[in-house]
Design a protein around this motif. Structure first.
Motif, mmCIF file in Angstrom:
data_model
loop_
_atom_site.group_PDB
_atom_site.id
_atom_site.type_symbol
_atom_site.label_atom_id
_atom_site.label_comp_id
_atom_site.label_asym_id
_atom_site.label_seq_id
_atom_site.Cartn_x
_atom_site.Cartn_y
_atom_site.Cartn_z
ATOM 1 N N LEU A 32 37.724 39.701 47.888
ATOM 2 C CA LEU A 32 38.618 38.866 47.085
ATOM 3 C C LEU A 32 39.903 39.655 46.892
ATOM 4 C CD1 LEU A 32 36.065 37.599 44.387
ATOM 5 C CD2 LEU A 32 36.600 36.610 46.627
ATOM 6 N N GLN A 33 41.019 39.079 47.338
ATOM 7 C CA GLN A 33 42.257 39.855 47.394
ATOM 8 C C GLN A 33 43.394 39.049 46.789
ATOM 9 O OE1 GLN A 33 44.415 39.269 50.748
ATOM 10 N NE2 GLN A 33 46.105 40.143 49.573
ATOM 11 N N ASN A 34 44.147 39.704 45.956
ATOM 12 C CA ASN A 34 45.228 39.013 45.255
ATOM 13 C C ASN A 34 46.502 38.973 46.104
ATOM 14 O OD1 ASN A 34 46.291 37.666 42.965
ATOM 15 N ND2 ASN A 34 47.431 39.528 42.440
ATOM 16 N N CYS A 35 47.064 37.761 46.243
ATOM 17 C CA CYS A 35 48.402 37.633 46.830
ATOM 18 C C CYS A 35 49.346 37.414 45.653
ATOM 19 C CB CYS A 35 48.461 36.445 47.783
ATOM 20 S SG CYS A 35 50.143 36.105 48.340
ATOM 21 N N ASN A 36 50.053 38.476 45.291
ATOM 22 C CA ASN A 36 50.854 38.409 44.065
ATOM 23 C C ASN A 36 52.135 37.615 44.251
ATOM 24 O OD1 ASN A 36 51.628 40.577 45.761
ATOM 25 N ND2 ASN A 36 52.945 41.360 44.139
ATOM 26 N N VAL A 37 52.441 37.204 45.476
ATOM 27 C CA VAL A 37 53.654 36.429 45.698
ATOM 28 C C VAL A 37 53.351 34.927 45.746
ATOM 29 C CG1 VAL A 37 55.544 35.972 47.310
ATOM 30 C CG2 VAL A 37 54.823 38.327 46.858
ATOM 31 N N PHE A 38 52.327 34.529 46.486
ATOM 32 C CA PHE A 38 52.087 33.094 46.678
ATOM 33 C C PHE A 38 50.866 32.546 45.942
ATOM 34 C CE2 PHE A 38 54.573 34.332 50.434
ATOM 35 C CZ PHE A 38 55.663 33.496 50.238
ATOM 36 N N ASN A 39 50.049 33.409 45.414
ATOM 37 C CA ASN A 39 48.839 32.905 44.740
ATOM 38 C C ASN A 39 48.410 33.904 43.676
ATOM 39 O OD1 ASN A 39 47.001 30.878 44.429
ATOM 40 N ND2 ASN A 39 45.607 31.572 46.044
ATOM 41 N N ASP A 40 49.370 34.364 42.905
ATOM 42 C CA ASP A 40 49.101 35.490 42.004
ATOM 43 C C ASP A 40 48.031 35.142 40.971
ATOM 44 O OD1 ASP A 40 49.403 38.073 41.079
ATOM 45 O OD2 ASP A 40 50.957 37.514 39.613
ATOM 46 N N GLY A 41 47.103 36.059 40.815
ATOM 47 C CA GLY A 41 46.113 35.940 39.754
ATOM 48 C C GLY A 41 45.004 34.950 40.034
ATOM 49 N N VAL A 42 44.861 34.536 41.268
ATOM 50 C CA VAL A 42 43.859 33.509 41.547
ATOM 51 C C VAL A 42 42.443 33.985 41.216
ATOM 52 C CG1 VAL A 42 43.528 34.057 43.986
ATOM 53 C CG2 VAL A 42 43.176 31.713 43.194
ATOM 54 N N PHE A 43 42.221 35.306 41.307
ATOM 55 C CA PHE A 43 40.890 35.825 40.955
ATOM 56 C C PHE A 43 40.899 36.585 39.621
ATOM 57 C CE2 PHE A 43 40.908 35.854 45.691
ATOM 58 C CZ PHE A 43 39.967 34.858 45.867
ATOM 59 N N ALA A 44 42.044 36.538 38.920
ATOM 60 C CA ALA A 44 42.178 37.358 37.717
ATOM 61 C C ALA A 44 41.115 37.023 36.676
ATOM 62 C CB ALA A 44 43.580 37.175 37.120
ATOM 63 N N SER A 45 40.739 35.741 36.646
ATOM 64 C CA SER A 45 39.785 35.345 35.612
ATOM 65 C C SER A 45 38.390 35.906 35.858
ATOM 66 C CB SER A 45 39.729 33.817 35.513
ATOM 67 O OG SER A 45 39.365 33.282 36.766
ATOM 68 N N ILE A 46 38.176 36.517 37.001
ATOM 69 C CA ILE A 46 36.864 37.150 37.219
ATOM 70 C C ILE A 46 36.972 38.639 37.524
ATOM 71 C CG2 ILE A 46 35.690 35.029 37.949
ATOM 72 C CD1 ILE A 46 36.007 35.954 40.855
ATOM 73 N N THR A 47 38.135 39.106 38.008
ATOM 74 C CA THR A 47 38.197 40.490 38.479
ATOM 75 C C THR A 47 38.930 41.433 37.528
ATOM 76 O OG1 THR A 47 40.211 40.080 39.753
ATOM 77 C CG2 THR A 47 38.120 39.813 40.916
ATOM 78 N N LYS A 48 39.663 40.886 36.550
ATOM 79 C CA LYS A 48 40.357 41.787 35.629
ATOM 80 C C LYS A 48 39.338 42.594 34.841
ATOM 81 C CE LYS A 48 43.896 40.511 33.067
ATOM 82 N NZ LYS A 48 44.816 39.621 32.303
ATOM 83 N N LYS A 49 39.734 43.835 34.548
ATOM 84 C CA LYS A 49 38.781 44.762 33.932
ATOM 85 C C LYS A 49 38.096 44.187 32.689
ATOM 86 C CE LYS A 49 38.718 49.644 34.784
ATOM 87 N NZ LYS A 49 39.671 50.298 35.648
ATOM 88 N N ASP A 50 38.901 43.521 31.856
ATOM 89 C CA ASP A 50 38.342 43.091 30.570
ATOM 90 C C ASP A 50 37.397 41.889 30.678
ATOM 91 O OD1 ASP A 50 40.497 41.623 31.384
ATOM 92 O OD2 ASP A 50 41.167 41.131 29.354
ATOM 93 N N VAL A 51 37.395 41.200 31.841
ATOM 94 C CA VAL A 51 36.499 40.042 31.967
ATOM 95 C C VAL A 51 35.347 40.300 32.944
ATOM 96 C CG1 VAL A 51 38.330 38.403 31.416
ATOM 97 C CG2 VAL A 51 37.867 38.984 33.817
ATOM 98 N N ARG A 52 35.467 41.385 33.696
ATOM 99 C CA ARG A 52 34.507 41.631 34.782
ATOM 100 C C ARG A 52 33.045 41.560 34.335
ATOM 101 N NH1 ARG A 52 36.801 46.880 37.767
ATOM 102 N NH2 ARG A 52 38.857 45.965 38.012
ATOM 103 N N ASP A 53 32.745 42.192 33.227
ATOM 104 C CA ASP A 53 31.338 42.255 32.815
ATOM 105 C C ASP A 53 30.736 40.872 32.697
ATOM 106 O OD1 ASP A 53 31.288 44.929 32.814
ATOM 107 O OD2 ASP A 53 31.439 45.199 30.634
ATOM 108 N N ASP A 54 31.534 39.942 32.185
ATOM 109 C CA ASP A 54 30.997 38.604 31.960
ATOM 110 C C ASP A 54 31.164 37.693 33.174
ATOM 111 O OD1 ASP A 54 30.073 39.069 29.431
ATOM 112 O OD2 ASP A 54 31.957 38.486 28.452
ATOM 113 N N MET A 55 32.075 38.062 34.062
ATOM 114 C CA MET A 55 32.411 37.123 35.140
ATOM 115 C C MET A 55 31.951 37.573 36.532
ATOM 116 S SD MET A 55 33.624 34.638 33.525
ATOM 117 C CE MET A 55 34.539 33.581 34.618
ATOM 118 N N LEU A 56 31.602 38.821 36.695
ATOM 119 C CA LEU A 56 31.099 39.272 37.998
ATOM 120 C C LEU A 56 29.616 39.582 37.879
ATOM 121 C CD1 LEU A 56 33.959 41.588 39.337
ATOM 122 C CD2 LEU A 56 33.433 39.214 39.960
#
Lengths: 351, 633
Positions: free
Chosen positions: A216-240
């Motif tokens: 899962l790879q972030n394209c910060n120009v054309f699709n920024d944050g598309v996986f942020a809701s699962i891969t950001k450090k503060d949500v990972r425990d609950d989302m991965l």
């Protein structure tokens, strides 16, 4: 007069002994990396460049093959052999190379458009055949190099330049596609966790046959944050949902959630409610891909808890070595071919 | 053989053209092939033309299901399967209806009378039995109840009547073998080998063959037995070869001559598939065959294998070449060896899968995006496919380039006697790979630069696995020298020119006039590919009638022979027969500014010698009316 009988140098795997000690610098080419600043591809590149010295791989025996797209520039940055081919065809070119040269470690790098749209056919057949390849699919759910059209993994309803009022079609789930092709190694990781990437890539490297990894790879120009809701450090425990072989599938900061099997497939449950004995124990080695497939369907969008790790890892005959074995068997039975005999293998007559 | 000794006293013919025609399920290709093999073993020169429908089993008895095999045998050197058959064997009414027009007036027509009943006649579109009226008066009609005689012959063997029916083609073969004094033993041996383990099938086929042979001897055909004696071919060991087999063997030979393992990536497509079949048999030669998921994967895998140091080959027909276009461009850009074999067929699109055409020349030369030069070679006869395959490999490996090899359905399936070459006479193919650095920078650092060219404009190829020479290549434009990605305008223009120049500079043999040409005629016929036989045959006829015409035949279509322009300009007129609407002729006019005229045929069939003879004669007459050549200069 030609010496025709000279043996053909079919490459075979020989033990070169331990690879020389290397560092990240040895695996980095002299080319300036030209991805957009902030692109997730940087962290994948770093993870791999740092991992290669640990794998005991040899640079001259390592080949990166790519198609077209942002991800496909990857080979230029590795100080190994590499070919940047054409859109979608990397698995095909890599198949020929891996068959001809079983002594090489062949990596295939591509994005979701490259491998699941234009090259989808080559991907599923390389996986079906179980060619000895390490396939890394960088999934950012968008076409980046052509500047922002939907891809075959973009979510339904997605607004892009080519879907201004929302995408009509449903996306491919890369893990489901790979499992549908009965790939022998299927895993998912993400660009925000170097350690997890490295452990996943290491497993792929060690796997005999086709190893498929969705990153899962972030394209910060054309699709920024598309996986942020699962891969950001503060949500990972609950989302991965980290899949670990032989362990109950649990997640959440307190491991309070788990995955349980139901007749309709696997579902997320509250462990306290169902009891730990009803939590599915992950087994990568089940030959029937059904459970792994069910796990791959757990997350419908990147906004709900999503499994990462190795979904499936089984042993099955590797394609290229099986083809080579047929050649060796025939040669052992009838000897090496003689051209003069071949020319006389049909009825002949003398004049 | 006693039988042949007797037959040698039979009246001799110098040549005969026989056409076997029947339903797709009647085994006509096999019958023709066996008659051909027996004739080859007997020492005749020969040429064949198999013609079959694209459908595996079209509805039995219909015109769409007719399958035919024409063979021309002679006691002298021949170049084509013949303009029109002297003998037509029609196994059912549909075969009679569809192929009767090919038979020469007064020719011999042999029919399987049993099949001329109401149902089959209706399927063939006859409202009456043509055998019963005057329709066939102009031919020598021989009616033979082949089905019932075959069933009778098999009656005591315990063969079911339905199975016995399937042996009737061997009855026809036996009858024709008697009429034309063919040796029996090769066919008996072949039946034993082909049907080994199926004793009843062997017995039935032999019984049917013998019944046919005996029918000729005992029925009132006694006066019709003739012989076509052996042709005075050059001494040597011969085999009867078709184009696809010769091409496959040529690729195996190229692998041996270069020391590189042969890797074939292919996807089944008519009429190229037999090469995949043939090479799949030759694992003893270290041949790897990969039946890919599609045409693009087939060429992609061949490129990958070539990059790894194999002799990478992909085989296909026109539609497949179209699909491979982008990957061929990649091979041009990477400057990697690769052979693309195009067994041409009627197009565009699916076109005529089982019929011949040669309309892919311009696609071979120009059918890629960008400036994408690629050497192109073409085979002229079935056996020539062997030599041309080696030549394609030589150019690909020694000059590190993809090469297109053109053959067609006519060469692929047609066969001829081939005087086998001595393996020790075949030319070695030199392959060089880089083993060390080739560039020193200002600081004395040593590097491997994959596009640092040598004097021949060749780039060095370092195979993966070579220590220290790690490098990256790709389809993006590369900097001349380092090979790094470069968008520099000056560099791109330089690289486009370099790619063009290095292909243009590949040395190819000078064009040489074909046998019978004297170099002093007004008219030059320029051919390429499978038209060779018809043009050569036409040339002989024209010269025999007192006309003068020269013939040159091109194997190398890119680059073309260095002397070709001068040769073309030394004639008043150039005629270019092609199985397309005039593709080579366009190139010749564009490249050499000569008065080249097209002669086209696009019927899914090869030219006959007669068609070319006619065009040549007309053109000679035209030139003769203007002896000073004012009109054309």
């Amino acid at each position: 007069m030609t010496d025709v009988a000279s043996p053909l140098h079919h490459a075979t795997v020989v033990d070169d002994g331990p690879a020389p000690e290397t560092t990240r610098a040895d695996w980095s080419s002299d080319q300036e990396v030209r991805w957009c600043p902030g692109c997730g591809d940087y962290s994948i590149l770093t993870a791999l460049q740092l991992l290669m010295p640990e794998l005991g791989a040899r640079r001259e025996k390592t080949v990166f093959i790519s198609g077209i797209g942002c991800a496909a520039r990857f080979p230029y940055y590795m100080n190994t052999y590499g070919v940047h081919t054409i859109h979608g065809r990397a698995p095909a070119v890599a198949t020929g190379l891996a068959m001809a040269r079983p002594d090489l470690d062949v990596w295939v790098i591509g994005g979701d458009g490259d491998m699941l749209s234009i090259g989808g056919n080559h991907l599923i057949h390389a996986l079906r055949r179980n060619v000895n390849l390490n396939v890394l699919l960088f999934n950012n759910q968008i076409y980046g190099l052509t500047k922002g059209q939907f891809s075959p993994t973009s979510q339904k309803g997605k607004v892009t330049k080519s879907s201004p009022v929302g995408l009509v079609a449903r996306p491919f789930n890369p893990i489901s596609v790979a499992l549908g092709a009965e790939a022998t190694f299927v895993a998912r990781t993400h660009d925000m966790d170097r350690h997890h990437m490295q452990e996943t890539f290491r497993r792929a490297y060690e796997h005999e046959g086709a190893a498929f990894v969705e990153v899962l790879q972030n394209c910060n120009v054309f699709n920024d944050g598309v996986f942020a809701s699962i891969t950001k450090k503060d949500v990972r425990d609950d989302m991965l949902i980290e899949l670990e072989h032989g362990k109950p599938i649990l997640f959440g900061s307190e491991k309070q959630y788990g995955v349980s099997r139901r007749p309709e497939g696997v579902v997320i449950v509250d462990v306290a409610e169902v009891g730990i004995e009803y939590i599915l124990v992950h087994d990568e080695g089940i030959r029937n891909p059904s459970t792994a497939f069910s796990l791959s369907r757990l997350a419908k969008t990147p906004a709900t808890p999503t499994p990462i790790g190795v979904f499936r890892a089984i042993d099955r005959g590797e394609f290229g070595s099986s083809v080579a074995a047929q050649i060796r068997e025939v040669q052992a039975q009838v000897g090496r071919g003689d051209l003069a005999d071949l020319l006389r293998s049909q009825p002949t007559w003398e004049v | 053989m006693t039988d042949i000794a007797e037959a040698l006293s039979a009246p001799a013919l110098d040549e005969v053209i026989i056409r076997f025609a029947g339903d797709s399920g009647d085994g006509m290709q096999l019958t023709g092939d066996r008659f051909t093999s027996a004739s080859a073993m007997f020492g005749n020169d020969l040429a064949t033309l198999p013609e079959y429908p694209a459908e595996i089993r079209a509805p039995a008895g219909t015109l769409a299901g007719v399958s035919a095999f024409q063979v021309h045998i002679s006691d002298h050197d021949i170049t084509t399967p013949g303009d029109a058959p002297d003998v037509l064997v029609a196994m059912n009414p549909a075969a009679l209806k569809s192929d009767l027009h090919t038979l020469v007036p007064g020719g011999t027509l042999i029919v399987n009378k049993d099949t001329f009943e109401e149902r089959n006649l209706a399927k063939a579109g006859y409202d009456h039995d043509p055998l019963e009226d005057e329709d066939l008066a102009g031919y020598r009609l021989i009616e033979v109840p082949m089905t019932s005689l075959t069933k009778d012959a098999c009656a005591d063997l315990g063969v079911k009547p339905r199975d016995a029916d399937r042996s009737k083609n061997f009855f026809a073969l036996g009858l024709l073998s008697w009429m034309y004094s063919r040796p029996v033993e090769p066919t008996m041996d072949w039946i034993d080998a082909k049907f080994a383990g199926k004793d009843l099938v062997i017995a039935a086929n032999k019984a049917a063959f013998n019944a046919g042979h005996a029918y000729g001897e005992t029925a009132e055909l006694g006066s019709q037995r003739v012989i076509v004696k052996a042709a005075p071919l050059q001494p040597g060991t011969y085999t009867n070869i078709n184009g696809n087999t010769a091409l496959s063997w040529g690729l195996v030979a190229a692998s041996q001559l270069s020391g590189l393992p042969l890797y074939l990536g292919s996807y089944p497509i008519t009429p190229a598939t037999d090469i995949l079949h043939e090479l799949s048999k030759h694992k003893a030669f270290g041949v790897t065959t990969f039946q890919a998921e599609d045409e693009i994967a087939a060429v992609g895998a061949a490129i990958g294998a070539s990059y790894g140091g194999s002799l990478g080959v992909t085989t296909t027909s026109g539609p497949g070449v179209a699909l491979k276009g982008e990957a061929m461009g990649l091979a041009v850009s990477l400057e990697l060896p690769l052979i693309i074999v195009d067994i041409q067929r009627g197009g565009p699109s699916t076109g005529l899968p089982t019929k011949t055409e040669a309309a892919d020349l311009l696609m071979a030369l120009y059918g890629r995006h960008g400036e994408s030069p690629m050497p192109v070679v073409a085979a002229r006869t079935p056996s020539d496919c062997f030599d041309v395959a080696i030549e394609a490999a030589r150019i690909a490996l020694e000059y590190q380039t993809p090469v297109m090899l053109l053959s067609d359905g006519y060469l692929a399936n047609g066969s001829e006697p081939w005087c086998l070459p001595e393996v020790s006479d075949l030319p070695a193919i030199e392959v060089e790979y880089a083993t060390g650095f080739n560039m020193v920078d200002e600081d004395g650092g040593e590097h491997f630069w994959p596009f640092q060219r040598d004097g021949d404009l060749k780039r060095p190829i370092a195979l993966p696995g070579t220590p220290g020479l790690m490098h990256r290549i790709g389809g993006i434009e590369k900097a001349d020298g380092s090979g790094n990605v470069s968008y520099d305008p000056e560099n791109h223009e330089r690289m486009v020119h370099l790619r063009d120049q290095r292909i243009a500079a590949i040395p190819v043999p000078d064009a040489v006039l074909e046998e019978g040409s004297d170099g002093d005629a007004d008219l030059l016929v320029v051919g390429w590919g499978s038209t060779w036989g018809a043009i050569a045959g036409a040339g002989r006829r024209v010269r025999a009638a007192g006309g003068r015409v020269d013939h040159v035949h091109l194997t190398h279509l890119n680059p073309m022979p260095a002397n070709l322009g001068e040769m073309l300009r030394s004639y008043r007129r150039v005629l270019v027969p092609e199985l397309n609407l005039g593709q080579l002729v366009k190139v010749l006019r564009a490249e050499y500014l000569v008065d080249a005229r097209p002669l086209s045929k696009v019927k899914g069939q090869p030219f006959t010698a007669g068609e070319i003879e006619h065009a040549v004669s007309e053109m000679l007459a035209e030139l003769g009316e203007d002896p000073d050549g004012e009109e054309s200069r």
